[in-house]
Design an enzyme around this catalytic site. Structure first.
Site, mmCIF file in Angstrom:
data_model
loop_
_atom_site.group_PDB
_atom_site.id
_atom_site.type_symbol
_atom_site.label_atom_id
_atom_site.label_comp_id
_atom_site.label_asym_id
_atom_site.label_seq_id
_atom_site.Cartn_x
_atom_site.Cartn_y
_atom_site.Cartn_z
ATOM 1 N N SER A 128 0.835 -1.207 0.000
ATOM 2 C CA SER A 128 0.000 0.000 0.000
ATOM 3 C C SER A 128 0.861 1.244 0.000
ATOM 4 C CB SER A 128 -0.857 -0.035 1.265
ATOM 5 O OG SER A 128 -1.432 1.213 1.518
ATOM 6 N N TYR A 153 -2.071 -1.060 11.080
ATOM 7 C CA TYR A 153 -2.312 -1.642 9.761
ATOM 8 C C TYR A 153 -1.172 -1.286 8.804
ATOM 9 C CZ TYR A 153 -3.814 -1.892 4.938
ATOM 10 O OH TYR A 153 -3.840 -2.142 3.580
ATOM 11 N N LYS A 157 1.925 -3.623 6.705
ATOM 12 C CA LYS A 157 2.269 -3.677 5.271
ATOM 13 C C LYS A 157 3.785 -3.545 5.089
ATOM 14 C CE LYS A 157 -1.437 -4.762 3.776
ATOM 15 N NZ LYS A 157 -1.710 -5.947 2.979
HETATM 16 P P1 NAD Z 1 -11.004 -7.089 1.558
HETATM 17 O O1 NAD Z 1 -11.197 -7.103 3.031
HETATM 18 O O2 NAD Z 1 -12.194 -6.824 0.705
HETATM 19 O O3 NAD Z 1 -10.344 -8.464 1.083
HETATM 20 C C1 NAD Z 1 -9.504 -9.229 1.885
HETATM 21 C C2 NAD Z 1 -10.045 -10.643 1.884
HETATM 22 O O4 NAD Z 1 -9.180 -11.444 2.659
HETATM 23 C C3 NAD Z 1 -11.439 -10.756 2.485
HETATM 24 O O5 NAD Z 1 -12.240 -11.519 1.618
HETATM 25 C C4 NAD Z 1 -11.209 -11.479 3.802
HETATM 26 O O6 NAD Z 1 -12.315 -12.289 4.159
HETATM 27 C C5 NAD Z 1 -9.959 -12.287 3.507
HETATM 28 N N1 NAD Z 1 -9.119 -12.608 4.650
HETATM 29 C C6 NAD Z 1 -8.676 -11.774 5.625
HETATM 30 N N2 NAD Z 1 -7.903 -12.463 6.496
HETATM 31 C C7 NAD Z 1 -7.850 -13.750 6.042
HETATM 32 C C8 NAD Z 1 -7.196 -14.926 6.495
HETATM 33 N N3 NAD Z 1 -6.445 -14.943 7.580
HETATM 34 N N4 NAD Z 1 -7.370 -16.069 5.776
HETATM 35 C C9 NAD Z 1 -8.116 -16.081 4.650
HETATM 36 N N5 NAD Z 1 -8.753 -14.995 4.188
HETATM 37 C C10 NAD Z 1 -8.620 -13.844 4.871
HETATM 38 O O7 NAD Z 1 -9.841 -6.051 1.252
HETATM 39 P P2 NAD Z 1 -9.326 -5.471 -0.126
HETATM 40 O O8 NAD Z 1 -9.665 -4.028 -0.173
HETATM 41 O O9 NAD Z 1 -9.729 -6.350 -1.240
HETATM 42 O O10 NAD Z 1 -7.759 -5.554 0.108
HETATM 43 C C11 NAD Z 1 -6.986 -6.636 -0.366
HETATM 44 C C12 NAD Z 1 -5.542 -6.425 -0.003
HETATM 45 O O11 NAD Z 1 -5.093 -5.190 -0.542
HETATM 46 C C13 NAD Z 1 -5.269 -6.348 1.507
HETATM 47 O O12 NAD Z 1 -4.038 -6.962 1.769
HETATM 48 C C14 NAD Z 1 -5.179 -4.853 1.754
HETATM 49 O O13 NAD Z 1 -4.378 -4.563 2.872
HETATM 50 C C15 NAD Z 1 -4.525 -4.392 0.476
HETATM 51 N N6 NAD Z 1 -4.771 -2.979 0.160
HETATM 52 C C16 NAD Z 1 -6.056 -2.530 0.098
HETATM 53 C C17 NAD Z 1 -6.297 -1.187 -0.194
HETATM 54 C C18 NAD Z 1 -7.700 -0.635 -0.224
HETATM 55 O O14 NAD Z 1 -7.856 0.585 -0.121
HETATM 56 N N7 NAD Z 1 -8.735 -1.450 -0.384
HETATM 57 C C19 NAD Z 1 -5.217 -0.332 -0.439
HETATM 58 C C20 NAD Z 1 -3.924 -0.846 -0.374
HETATM 59 C C21 NAD Z 1 -3.708 -2.177 -0.074
HETATM 60 C C1 WQD Z 2 -9.611 9.377 0.880
HETATM 61 C C2 WQD Z 2 -9.762 10.857 1.093
HETATM 62 C C3 WQD Z 2 -10.056 11.480 3.389
HETATM 63 C C4 WQD Z 2 -13.995 9.743 3.971
HETATM 64 C C5 WQD Z 2 -6.953 4.550 3.328
HETATM 65 C C6 WQD Z 2 -5.882 3.850 4.141
HETATM 66 C C7 WQD Z 2 -4.730 3.467 3.281
HETATM 67 C C8 WQD Z 2 -5.197 2.677 2.063
HETATM 68 C C9 WQD Z 2 -6.343 3.331 1.371
HETATM 69 C C10 WQD Z 2 -4.975 0.321 2.477
HETATM 70 C C11 WQD Z 2 -8.986 11.360 2.310
HETATM 71 C C12 WQD Z 2 -11.267 11.863 2.566
HETATM 72 C C13 WQD Z 2 -12.793 10.149 3.402
HETATM 73 C C14 WQD Z 2 -14.955 10.731 4.327
HETATM 74 C C15 WQD Z 2 -13.468 12.438 3.472
HETATM 75 N N1 WQD Z 2 -5.672 1.372 2.416
HETATM 76 N N2 WQD Z 2 -12.544 11.460 3.165
HETATM 77 N N3 WQD Z 2 -14.651 12.049 4.053
HETATM 78 O O1 WQD Z 2 -7.190 7.811 3.739
HETATM 79 O O2 WQD Z 2 -6.293 7.672 1.417
HETATM 80 O O3 WQD Z 2 -6.372 5.677 2.742
HETATM 81 O O4 WQD Z 2 -7.364 3.677 2.291
HETATM 82 O O5 WQD Z 2 -3.810 0.165 2.415
HETATM 83 O O6 WQD Z 2 -3.873 2.728 4.062
HETATM 84 O O7 WQD Z 2 -5.440 4.739 5.156
HETATM 85 O O8 WQD Z 2 -8.496 6.647 1.893
HETATM 86 O O9 WQD Z 2 -10.863 6.541 1.277
HETATM 87 O O10 WQD Z 2 -10.260 6.876 3.712
HETATM 88 O O11 WQD Z 2 -9.875 8.728 2.122
HETATM 89 O O12 WQD Z 2 -13.259 13.633 3.276
HETATM 90 O O13 WQD Z 2 -16.030 10.451 4.845
HETATM 91 O O14 WQD Z 2 -11.144 11.159 1.362
HETATM 92 O O15 WQD Z 2 -9.772 12.445 4.368
HETATM 93 O O16 WQD Z 2 -8.490 12.627 1.987
HETATM 94 P P1 WQD Z 2 -7.057 7.044 2.498
HETATM 95 P P2 WQD Z 2 -9.951 7.122 2.293
#
Ligand code: NAD
Ligand code: WQD
Length: 342
Positions: A128, A153, A157
């Site tokens: 991330s 969290y 990562k």
């Molecule tokens: P999500 O929660 O929708 O998907 C994660 C999936 O993993 C879920 O289906 C959950 O049930 C499963 N899971 C969690 N722990 C588990 C375990 N121990 N064993 C088996 N399954 C398990 O999340 P997402 O948004 O699809 O994110 C996927 C990956 O991407 C994560 O590693 C997250 O940290 C990373 N990521 C997400 C974002 C974001 O904003 N969504 C941004 C950057 C990185």
């Molecule tokens: C986006 C923008 C908020 C909600 C998070 C995690 C990061 C990554 C992605 C996994 C920001 C603004 C939001 C609201 C708002 N995940 N906002 N009102 O903060 O970039 O990142 O998700 O790795 O680790 O921290 O994403 O969608 O929360 O926010 O104004 O009700 O929207 O302040 O500027 P963010 P977000």
């Protein structure tokens, strides 16, 4: 010809489900592992409706080494793993840090152990942009120094990246890895059969926007408008989830084709930064929905502005996003409407 089998942990989740679809469409055979702790079986049905085939799915905890061994043994001939499975709620990780360290580190350690035991050589890991913290310079490249995260969290990562790097660089290692640092994934599959399923009140911007437009939330509160950005609201790099999913396909393909470095890191974003107000206006433009919003106080620990330099992904992976912000927001709205009409 037999399809190359790729294990997708967290394959029923938001990004994982889209990756499963793109993998299959690119000719791979995805195999899902998920404990459904943050997803529903319905996501697997959605994937199968899109593809018109059954996709193997194992309901196990990825941190359970024995259960993983059983899946690797049953599936046989796995060529790679994409590891999405993790807990991802930033706020919850501050409240329950142990849950995050246990799940995110535990599942990776178990996975690496079993991959080595079974000689599965390729790993793509979900990292991330949170690893860059509040960057000193924009856009961020893969060389931009990482910073201590503001949440457990985020720490998981960075620690997972370090664990993978140490493991694959060890002399006896048979595993090579690509770490993908996602920026802000948004939107849903064009079919609206899969998408993001936030539990409870959404923490992320786009689900909050779509739920507000759908009348589930009264109004969006924008987290501050006095940041040092052109309109005072925060800037992010919003990448469509299908584009992001495709980055996994090219990453797997690179691992299979090129005997390169033990570990490579890529930013996955659009290379564009958009402010929260720009997102609100783009949503209104793309959907014709008027959004009720107010300006609230800044959110503690928020990054004022971050977006990706995507040169490395473009040049090395040949990866380019193709979806505009408006198209991505329209897909998120279509998905939201499909949920409401269920
Ligand atoms: P999500 O929660 O929708 O998907 C994660 C999936 O993993 C879920 O289906 C959950 O049930 C499963 N899971 C969690 N722990 C588990 C375990 N121990 N064993 C088996 N399954 C398990 O999340 P997402 O948004 O699809 O994110 C996927 C990956 O991407 C994560 O590693 C997250 O940290 C990373 N990521 C997400 C974002 C974001 O904003 N969504 C941004 C950057 C990185
Ligand atoms: C986006 C923008 C908020 C909600 C998070 C995690 C990061 C990554 C992605 C996994 C920001 C603004 C939001 C609201 C708002 N995940 N906002 N009102 O903060 O970039 O990142 O998700 O790795 O680790 O921290 O994403 O969608 O929360 O926010 O104004 O009700 O929207 O302040 O500027 P963010 P977000």
């Amino acid at each position: 010809m037999e399809r190359t089998k790729i294990l997708v942990t967290g394959g029923a989740g938001y990004i994982g489900s889209h990756a499963v679809v793109e993998l299959y469409e690119a000719g791979f055979q995805p195999v899902i592992v998920d404990d459904f702790s943050n997803s529903q079986e319905q996501a697997v049905r959605g994937i199968e409706e899109i593809l018109g085939v059954r996709v193997p799915c194992h309901r196990i905890d990825c941190g359970d080494v024995e259960a993983l061994r059983a899946v690797f043994a049953e599936e046989g001939s796995l060529r790679g793993v994409i590891h999405f499975a993790a807990s991802k709620a930033v706020g919850e990780s501050v409240q329950q840090p142990l849950k995050y360290y246990r799940n995110n580190l535990g599942s990776l350690l178990a996975l690496l152990t079993v991959m080595q035991e079974f000689g599965v050589p390729h790993l793509v890991f979900s990292s991330s942009c949170t690893v860059y913290g509040i960057p000193d310079q924009l856009p961020v490249t893969e060389q931009t120094p990482t910073k201590p995260a503001t949440s457990p969290y985020g720490n998981t990562k960075k620690i997972c990246e370090d664990i993978i790097t140490d493991v694959v660089k060890a002399p006896e290692s048979t595993v090579r890895a690509i770490l993908l640092r996602y920026f802000n994934p948004i939107g849903a599959h064009a079919s609206a059969k899969i998408g993001e399923l936030p539990l409870g009140v959404p923490q992320n911007l786009i689900p909050y926007v779509t739920q507000t437009a759908a009348g589930i939330r009264e109004k969006l509160t924008i987290n501050g408008d006095t940041y040092d950005t052109p309109d005072g609201t925060n800037i992010r790099d919003y990448v469509h989830v299908v584009d992001l999913a495709k980055a996994h396909v090219v990453a797997v393909q690179r691992l299979l084709d090129v005997r390169g470095e033990a570990v490579e890191v890529f930013n996955v974003g659009t290379g564009r930064g958009n402010s929260v107000l720009e997102v609100v206006h783009a949503f209104e433009q793309a959907t014709g929905q008027k959004l009720n919003y107010v300006i609230g106080p800044p959110r503690t620990g928020d990054v004022p502005a971050i977006y990706a330099d995507v040169t490395k992904a473009t040049e090395v992976l040949g990866f380019r996003t193709t979806t505009s912000l408006e198209e991505a927001l329209a897909s998120a709205w279509k998905w939201q409407q499909s949920l409401v009409s269920e």
